[in-house]
Design a protein around this motif. Sequence first.
Motif, PDB file in Angstrom:
ATOM      1  N   THR A 147    -135.689 -32.956  29.322  1.00  0.00           N
ATOM      2  CA  THR A 147    -137.027 -32.523  28.749  1.00  0.00           C
ATOM      3  C   THR A 147    -138.234 -32.606  29.415  1.00  0.00           C
ATOM      4  O   THR A 147    -139.038 -32.634  29.602  1.00  0.00           O
ATOM      5  N   ALA A 148    -137.734 -34.335  30.139  1.00  0.00           N
ATOM      6  CA  ALA A 148    -139.002 -35.048  30.791  1.00  0.00           C
ATOM      7  C   ALA A 148    -139.374 -33.995  31.731  1.00  0.00           C
ATOM      8  O   ALA A 148    -140.897 -34.182  32.793  1.00  0.00           O
ATOM      9  N   GLN A 149    -138.416 -33.609  32.633  1.00  0.00           N
ATOM     10  CA  GLN A 149    -138.967 -32.898  33.617  1.00  0.00           C
ATOM     11  C   GLN A 149    -139.378 -32.385  33.123  1.00  0.00           C
ATOM     12  O   GLN A 149    -140.529 -31.482  34.079  1.00  0.00           O
ATOM     13  N   SER A 150    -139.343 -31.386  32.483  1.00  0.00           N
ATOM     14  CA  SER A 150    -139.821 -30.146  32.572  1.00  0.00           C
ATOM     15  C   SER A 150    -141.838 -30.246  31.697  1.00  0.00           C
ATOM     16  O   SER A 150    -142.416 -30.124  32.070  1.00  0.00           O
ATOM     17  N   VAL A 151    -141.341 -31.228  30.831  1.00  0.00           N
ATOM     18  CA  VAL A 151    -143.230 -31.582  30.852  1.00  0.00           C
ATOM     19  C   VAL A 151    -143.976 -32.303  31.872  1.00  0.00           C
ATOM     20  O   VAL A 151    -144.887 -32.255  32.241  1.00  0.00           O
ATOM     21  N   ILE A 152    -143.199 -32.991  32.951  1.00  0.00           N
ATOM     22  CA  ILE A 152    -143.679 -33.777  34.000  1.00  0.00           C
ATOM     23  C   ILE A 152    -144.272 -32.232  35.058  1.00  0.00           C
ATOM     24  O   ILE A 152    -145.469 -32.325  35.746  1.00  0.00           O
ATOM     25  N   ASP A 153    -143.473 -31.255  35.706  1.00  0.00           N
ATOM     26  CA  ASP A 153    -143.512 -30.265  35.812  1.00  0.00           C
ATOM     27  C   ASP A 153    -144.978 -29.627  35.378  1.00  0.00           C
ATOM     28  O   ASP A 153    -146.078 -28.799  36.312  1.00  0.00           O
ATOM     29  N   SER A 154    -144.596 -29.233  34.185  1.00  0.00           N
ATOM     30  CA  SER A 154    -145.954 -28.830  33.288  1.00  0.00           C
ATOM     31  C   SER A 154    -146.680 -29.413  33.989  1.00  0.00           C
ATOM     32  O   SER A 154    -148.417 -28.599  34.262  1.00  0.00           O
ATOM     33  N   MET A 155    -147.442 -30.094  33.242  1.00  0.00           N
ATOM     34  CA  MET A 155    -148.554 -31.163  33.760  1.00  0.00           C
ATOM     35  C   MET A 155    -148.696 -31.376  35.342  1.00  0.00           C
ATOM     36  O   MET A 155    -150.302 -31.442  36.002  1.00  0.00           O
ATOM     37  N   ALA A 156    -148.558 -31.465  36.242  1.00  0.00           N
ATOM     38  CA  ALA A 156    -148.783 -31.235  37.477  1.00  0.00           C
ATOM     39  C   ALA A 156    -148.547 -29.531  37.586  1.00  0.00           C
ATOM     40  O   ALA A 156    -149.532 -29.610  38.871  1.00  0.00           O
ATOM     41  N   ASP A 157    -148.561 -28.636  37.123  1.00  0.00           N
ATOM     42  CA  ASP A 157    -148.328 -27.149  37.490  1.00  0.00           C
ATOM     43  C   ASP A 157    -149.818 -27.215  36.855  1.00  0.00           C
ATOM     44  O   ASP A 157    -150.922 -26.116  37.646  1.00  0.00           O
ATOM     45  N   LYS A 158    -150.638 -27.974  36.000  1.00  0.00           N
ATOM     46  CA  LYS A 158    -151.880 -27.456  35.286  1.00  0.00           C
ATOM     47  C   LYS A 158    -153.033 -28.781  35.491  1.00  0.00           C
ATOM     48  O   LYS A 158    -154.253 -28.252  35.674  1.00  0.00           O
ATOM     49  N   GLY A 159    -152.444 -29.515  36.816  1.00  0.00           N
ATOM     50  CA  GLY A 159    -152.989 -30.216  37.892  1.00  0.00           C
ATOM     51  C   GLY A 159    -153.883 -31.572  36.743  1.00  0.00           C
ATOM     52  O   GLY A 159    -154.694 -32.524  36.840  1.00  0.00           O
ATOM     53  N   ILE A 160    -152.962 -31.633  35.508  1.00  0.00           N
ATOM     54  CA  ILE A 160    -153.591 -33.462  34.698  1.00  0.00           C
ATOM     55  C   ILE A 160    -152.896 -34.087  35.625  1.00  0.00           C
ATOM     56  O   ILE A 160    -153.666 -35.219  35.867  1.00  0.00           O
TER      57      ILE A 160
END
Length: 87
Positions: A53-66
């Motif tokens: 679950t953390a991996q998906s959150v981290i990847d999402s933040m990286a994709d958004k540029g955060i």
Amino acid sequence: MANTKQARKRAIQAVARNKHLSAQRSRYRTAIKNVRKVILTGDKEAALVSYKTAQSVIDSMADKGILHKNAAARHKSRLVAAIKAMA
């Protein structure tokens, strides 16, 4: 305070953006914290589920540029290494 209408609008938008990004960063930090907590309990299966679950959150933040993509990779790598280090 801003003197022009454009400057006032930008100030309002900056506040809204800061609020949104702060919530996103908090979500990302909480996900990492939850994985670390599960690792301390010693349950490897639960740690893997929590990591997923953390991996998906981290990847999402990286994709958004955060979060920078290399920083995201570093965090994921360190979490996996901590899970693998569990006996």
